[in-house]
Each structure stands twice: as structure tokens, then as C-alpha cells.
Design a protein around this motif. Structure first.
Motif, PDB file in Angstrom:
ATOM      1  N   ARG A 156     -14.723  -5.646   5.227  1.00 37.79           N
ATOM      2  CA  ARG A 156     -13.923  -5.387   4.025  1.00 37.79           C
ATOM      3  C   ARG A 156     -14.452  -4.186   3.261  1.00 37.79           C
ATOM      4  O   ARG A 156     -13.684  -3.393   2.697  1.00 37.79           O
ATOM      5  N   THR A 157     -15.766  -4.026   3.238  1.00 35.76           N
ATOM      6  CA  THR A 157     -16.365  -2.889   2.527  1.00 35.76           C
ATOM      7  C   THR A 157     -15.991  -1.580   3.196  1.00 35.76           C
ATOM      8  O   THR A 157     -15.601  -0.601   2.536  1.00 35.76           O
ATOM      9  N   VAL A 158     -16.112  -1.536   4.512  1.00 31.21           N
ATOM     10  CA  VAL A 158     -15.769  -0.321   5.257  1.00 31.21           C
ATOM     11  C   VAL A 158     -14.286  -0.002   5.101  1.00 31.21           C
ATOM     12  O   VAL A 158     -13.899   1.167   4.981  1.00 31.21           O
ATOM     13  N   ASP A 159     -13.457  -1.025   5.085  1.00 34.83           N
ATOM     14  CA  ASP A 159     -12.013  -0.834   4.913  1.00 34.83           C
ATOM     15  C   ASP A 159     -11.701  -0.366   3.495  1.00 34.83           C
ATOM     16  O   ASP A 159     -11.036   0.655   3.285  1.00 34.83           O
ATOM     17  N   ALA A 160     -12.215  -1.087   2.497  1.00 37.20           N
ATOM     18  CA  ALA A 160     -11.866  -0.800   1.095  1.00 37.20           C
ATOM     19  C   ALA A 160     -12.376   0.556   0.633  1.00 37.20           C
ATOM     20  O   ALA A 160     -11.650   1.289  -0.047  1.00 37.20           O
ATOM     21  N   MET A 162      12.033  12.371  -2.469  1.00 38.29           N
ATOM     22  CA  MET A 162      11.308  12.339  -1.200  1.00 38.29           C
ATOM     23  C   MET A 162      10.380  11.131  -1.206  1.00 38.29           C
ATOM     24  O   MET A 162       9.720  10.851  -2.213  1.00 38.29           O
ATOM     25  N   HIS A 163      10.338  10.393  -0.086  1.00 39.12           N
ATOM     26  CA  HIS A 163       9.484   9.216  -0.027  1.00 39.12           C
ATOM     27  C   HIS A 163       8.163   9.552   0.636  1.00 39.12           C
ATOM     28  O   HIS A 163       8.070  10.486   1.442  1.00 39.12           O
ATOM     29  N   ALA A 164       7.136   8.765   0.296  1.00 38.10           N
ATOM     30  CA  ALA A 164       5.810   8.964   0.879  1.00 38.10           C
ATOM     31  C   ALA A 164       5.693   8.118   2.141  1.00 38.10           C
ATOM     32  O   ALA A 164       6.635   8.011   2.920  1.00 38.10           O
ATOM     33  N   TRP A 165       4.565   7.484   2.353  1.00 36.27           N
ATOM     34  CA  TRP A 165       4.338   6.669   3.538  1.00 36.27           C
ATOM     35  C   TRP A 165       3.837   5.309   3.092  1.00 36.27           C
ATOM     36  O   TRP A 165       3.419   5.130   1.934  1.00 36.27           O
ATOM     37  N   PRO A 166       3.881   4.298   3.941  1.00 39.16           N
ATOM     38  CA  PRO A 166       3.472   2.958   3.517  1.00 39.16           C
ATOM     39  C   PRO A 166       1.980   2.882   3.234  1.00 39.16           C
ATOM     40  O   PRO A 166       1.175   3.561   3.877  1.00 39.16           O
ATOM     41  N   ALA A 167       1.628   2.045   2.289  1.00 39.45           N
ATOM     42  CA  ALA A 167       0.221   1.883   1.907  1.00 39.45           C
ATOM     43  C   ALA A 167      -0.414   0.758   2.707  1.00 39.45           C
ATOM     44  O   ALA A 167       0.189  -0.308   2.898  1.00 39.45           O
ATOM     45  N   SER A 168      -1.616   0.992   3.186  1.00 37.61           N
ATOM     46  CA  SER A 168      -2.391  -0.093   3.788  1.00 37.61           C
ATOM     47  C   SER A 168      -3.040  -0.896   2.667  1.00 37.61           C
ATOM     48  O   SER A 168      -3.354  -0.371   1.599  1.00 37.61           O
ATOM     49  N   GLU A 169      -3.242  -2.169   2.923  1.00 37.56           N
ATOM     50  CA  GLU A 169      -3.844  -3.029   1.906  1.00 37.56           C
ATOM     51  C   GLU A 169      -5.318  -2.659   1.711  1.00 37.56           C
ATOM     52  O   GLU A 169      -6.035  -2.410   2.681  1.00 37.56           O
ATOM     53  N   VAL A 170      -5.748  -2.618   0.459  1.00 41.79           N
ATOM     54  CA  VAL A 170      -7.152  -2.327   0.147  1.00 41.79           C
ATOM     55  C   VAL A 170      -7.834  -3.629  -0.246  1.00 41.79           C
ATOM     56  O   VAL A 170      -7.504  -4.214  -1.283  1.00 41.79           O
ATOM     57  N   PRO A 171      -8.766  -4.119   0.555  1.00 45.21           N
ATOM     58  CA  PRO A 171      -9.420  -5.391   0.226  1.00 45.21           C
ATOM     59  C   PRO A 171     -10.182  -5.317  -1.097  1.00 45.21           C
ATOM     60  O   PRO A 171     -10.747  -4.271  -1.447  1.00 45.21           O
ATOM     61  N   ALA A 172     -10.198  -6.415  -1.814  1.00 40.32           N
ATOM     62  CA  ALA A 172     -10.992  -6.509  -3.041  1.00 40.32           C
ATOM     63  C   ALA A 172     -12.423  -6.900  -2.672  1.00 40.32           C
ATOM     64  O   ALA A 172     -12.647  -7.751  -1.812  1.00 40.32           O
ATOM     65  N   LEU A 173     -13.375  -6.258  -3.319  1.00 36.11           N
ATOM     66  CA  LEU A 173     -14.783  -6.531  -3.062  1.00 36.11           C
ATOM     67  C   LEU A 173     -15.397  -7.260  -4.248  1.00 36.11           C
ATOM     68  O   LEU A 173     -14.939  -7.116  -5.386  1.00 36.11           O
ATOM     69  N   PRO A 174     -16.455  -8.024  -4.018  1.00 35.61           N
ATOM     70  CA  PRO A 174     -17.128  -8.687  -5.140  1.00 35.61           C
ATOM     71  C   PRO A 174     -17.768  -7.663  -6.063  1.00 35.61           C
ATOM     72  O   PRO A 174     -18.212  -6.600  -5.635  1.00 35.61           O
ATOM     73  N   GLY A 175     -17.824  -7.978  -7.338  1.00 36.96           N
ATOM     74  CA  GLY A 175     -18.418  -7.064  -8.301  1.00 36.96           C
ATOM     75  C   GLY A 175     -17.479  -5.924  -8.640  1.00 36.96           C
ATOM     76  O   GLY A 175     -16.257  -6.015  -8.476  1.00 36.96           O
ATOM     77  N   LYS A 176     -18.061  -4.836  -9.101  1.00 36.17           N
ATOM     78  CA  LYS A 176     -17.270  -3.706  -9.582  1.00 36.17           C
ATOM     79  C   LYS A 176     -17.950  -2.404  -9.205  1.00 36.17           C
ATOM     80  O   LYS A 176     -19.184  -2.285  -9.272  1.00 36.17           O
ATOM     81  N   GLY A 177     -17.147  -1.417  -8.837  1.00 38.11           N
ATOM     82  CA  GLY A 177     -17.678  -0.118  -8.440  1.00 38.11           C
ATOM     83  C   GLY A 177     -18.187   0.705  -9.600  1.00 38.11           C
ATOM     84  O   GLY A 177     -18.059   0.333 -10.766  1.00 38.11           O
TER      85      GLY A 177
END
Length: 409
Positions: free
Chosen positions: A399-403, A1-16
Motif C-alpha cells: 500500500r505504501t509503494v502504491d500510495a 476535453m476529458h482526462a483519464w481514469p484515476a487509480s485508487e490511492v490507498p490510505a496509509l496510517p498516520g499522516k504525511g
């Protein structure tokens, strides 16, 4: 069974930051620090009706988990099932005069469309119960041969007393377990069971119902809990980081699944954290297919509601809270989306580096999405009240709100 396409996750500066999450089993907050690959299993839908807001709220919570982990520069191994054969599905198909397989396929396809529209990151493995049967049968046979399961009129039951750690997920007493078992798909009053709580592992074939070759078990179909166990062990192994789902899955589903896996492997626990999302109500009662008091994501989309606004409505409530869907919840989300988009549409703005860290900090504290939204609101209000000169700020906020929040501005 296949899932759904992934939206791109923007890269943010620094690290979480590492995720601090509420664990149902310990009834406290724990800090998860996975290795390079974080592992998560989230229980999927039984596809006999479309995706409602309660579903969306649950999957939104675990989408946030993925986004927090990705921001720490980890990979995420995410597995989700689809219970594409079960009593509710068969009953709905019979009621409406539909072929049960066609009903399951149609509703699963609609679920994929809803998840894509809401920008939920897809699982790497999206597995249906039917396709998992070849892996389920050997597990049931092993439990039976080890004395942890027994037959009753052709059905095979798991003995909860075979697991010394039974009860450590939900922390409920026997009376509460028995009541919930009766409400949530169990059969505690069936004569002949060794323990009223014992769940079914394999249901012998019933006239007029689908069945599969179960080897030494005979023809039949799998029980609900062993389905997820087989899929999780096959793709994640024991000791994965998060077992997730709605709060109504803590018992019996996650409790029973943990016991199955622990007896099969001799290891404890099945998951490092059991994470459960709250329930969403409509008109004072929990949304449920049985009651029919549902708000469907697809219906909102057809009515022209921006999926980003639906997502903001979900994010405005803490994932563990029980809350009620109202017109005003959606209206507030629509207005918030308009304010945010207007603020980031300006060519320059106020510096946003501190905002990135505020959102990271909020989400690392048990996925506090409302606090993250409040941080963005403060930046937006300040942006609208002043003349900033940082040309990179609007893009960084977008980008932050998206990522981290999965909302495309």
C-alpha cells in the motif's frame, strides 16, 4: 476535453509531511503548506507525437507531488492543458498529410492511455487550447486596452516591460533570454517589436492555417503562453501552489505566463513555487521530437514491458536531475520490481511501520524518490534474509509503494 481514469490511492496510517520543494524563482528550497485544497498547474503536451520517456519523467514528478499532498489528508486541485493547436502540430500534420485535428485527437488519446498505464493521477480539469479560446480573447483585449500589449501587422504582442517583476521566474539575463527565445518558439529578431523578448499573444490568421473569431482582435489563434494563463486563472486563480513542467519551460513559457497573469491581476506572484523537472537524454542528447531520438512509452508497453517497471526506472532518478535512458536503466527497474513483488508475496514479514515514515520523509525532501526506493530496497533485503512474523507487513509495504510511489505490486 476529458482526462483519464484515476487509480485508487490507498490510505496509509498516520499522516504525511509537508512538502519541501526546490523553487526555480528563489533558487532555493521552500516548504509548501497549502490550505485544505492544494492547487497545481502542470503544462501539458503538444500532441503531434506519442508520449516519450522525457514526458513521462516530468509527469511522474508532479504525480509524486499529488501523492505527497494526498498523504497529508489534503485535497488536490490539479489542472493540465493540451496545446492542441500550435506551429509544431500544424507542421507535422502538413508533413505527414494528416488533418491536424485528427492528429491532435489521436496523440492525445495515446497520451491518456500511457498515463493510465503508468498510474499517473489525472487532473480535475484537462483543457485544450482550442476550447480555451473564448476565455483567452478577453484577456488579450484587456492587456491591449491597458497598454501592456500592442499590434504589429495584425498580430498582438505582450510588452514585457509592462511587468515590473519580469525575469523573476528564470533569473536569466537579457542575452540568455534572447538566445532561449529564439530556440524555444519566440521571434526576437522580428522587426517592429518594442522589445525583442516580447511574446505573441494573438496571431492573426494566416492563409491555410486554422483561425478563430477573436472579437476586436480579428480572426487568428492564441499564443502559447496566454493559453496556460487563461486556463490557470480560470480554474485555480492567482497564487496557486505549484506551476510545474520540464526545465525547458522555465524560460520563456513560465516567465512569460507569470508576467501575463501578474499584469492582468496586479498580483504577485502567479505561483508560490515554480518547479521544474530535468531532461532525459538518449545516446548523449536530450530526447526531443525535433531530433527524433525518442523512447516511446507506448512502444515499451507494446514490447511487453510492465508499466510498473517503467515507473520504477523513472523513480530511480531525482526529478530535477538530467539523466540518460539506457537498456540497463530499464533492466535494473525490471529486476527491482521482481524483487519487491517476491518480497510482498510472502504471507508475513518484518514490521514496516518505520518504512512508511522513511518513504514519507524522503519524498517530503524535494521528492527524493531514489532515497525512497533505497528504503524499500532495505526492507526487501531484510525481508528476504530473515523470517518475520508480522502478517500485516507485506500488505502495508504494498500500500505504501502504491500510495506514495504509484507502483502497483
Amino acid at each position: 476535453m476529458h482526462a483519464w481514469p484515476a487509480s485508487e490511492v490507498p490510505a496509509l496510517p498516520g499522516k504525511g509531511r509537508d512538502l519541501q520543494i526546490h523553487d526555480t524563482a528563489t533558487q532555493g528550497t521552500i516548504t509548501l503548506a497549502p490550505g485544505p485544497v492544494a492547487r497545481i498547474y502542470v503544462c501539458g503536451i503538444t500532441p503531434y507525437d506519442a508520449t516519450h520517456i522525457g514526458h513521462a519523467a516530468t509527469y511522474n514528478a508532479f504525480d509524486l507531488v499529488q501523492r505527497v499532498w494526498l498523504d497529508t489528508k489534503r485535497q488536490v486541485h490539479y489542472v493540465q492543458n493540451v496545446t492542441d493547436v500550435d506551429d509544431p502540430l500544424l507542421e507535422r500534420a502538413l508533413r505527414d498529410g494528416h488533418d491536424w485535428t485528427e492528429l491532435a485527437e489521436r496523440e492525445t488519446a495515446l497520451f491518456r492511455e500511457d498515463m493510465t498505464a503508468l498510474r499517473m493521477l489525472p487532473p480535475q480539469h484537462y483543457i485544450g487550447a482550442v476550447e480555451a479560446i473564448p476565455g483567452i480573447v478577453p484577456l488579450v483585449e484587456r492587456l491591449r486596452d491597458a497598454g501592456a500589449a500592442y499590434e504589429l501587422d495584425g498580430d498582438v504582442y505582450f510588452s514585457v516591460e509592462s511587468d515590473a517583476n519580469f525575469g523573476k521566474v528564470s533569473n536569466l539575463d537579457a542575452q540568455a533570454m534572447r538566445l532561449l527565445s529564439a530556440e524555444r518558439g519566440g521571434d526576437p529578431d522580428r522587426p517592429g517589436k518594442k522589445n525583442p523578448l516580447d511574446p505573441m499573444l494573438w496571431m492573426a490568421a494566416r492563409p491555410g492555417e486554422p483561425s478563430w473569431d477573436g472579437g476586436s482582435l480579428g480572426r487568428g489563434r492564441p499564443g502559447w503562453h496566454i493559453e496556460c494563463v487563461a486556463i490557470a486563472l480560470d480554474h485555480l486563480g492567482m497564487g496557486f501552489d505549484i506551476q510545474g513542467g520540464g526545465s525547458d519551460l522555465a524560460f520563456p513559457h513560465h516567465e512569460m505566463g507569470a508576467s501575463h497573469a501578474q499584469v492582468l491581476t496586479g498580483e504577485f506572484p502567479m505561483a508560490k513555487a515554480y518547479v521544474h523537472a530535468g531532461m532525459v537524454a538518449l545516446h548523449g542528447e536530450k530526447m526531443s521530437k525535433s531530433k527524433g531520438n525518442l523512447v516511446f512509452v507506448s512502444a515499451l508497453r507494446r514490447a511487453g514491458v510492465d508499466p510498473a517497471a517503467i515507473r520504477l526506472a523513472l523513480l530511480s532518478h531525482h526529478y530535477r536531475a538530467d539523466w540518460e535512458w539506457t537498456d540497463s536503466v530499464l533492466a535494473e527497474a525490471v529486476a527491482r520490481l521482481e524483487r519487491w513483488r517476491a518480497a510482498v508475496s510472502r504471507p508475513d514479514g518484518l514490521p514496516a511501520d518505520a518504512l512508511v515514515e522513511e518513504v514519507r520523509e524522503a519524498l517530503s525532501r524535494d521528492l527524493d524518490a531514489p532515497a525512497a526506493l533505497a528504503a524499500v530496497d532495505r526492507w526487501v533485503d531484510a525481508q528476504n534474509a530473515s523470517d518475520g512474523d508480522d502478517e500485516s507487513a507485506p500488505g502495508l509495504v504494498s500500500r505504501t509503494v502504491d500510495a506514495l510511489l504509484g507502483v502497483a505490486l
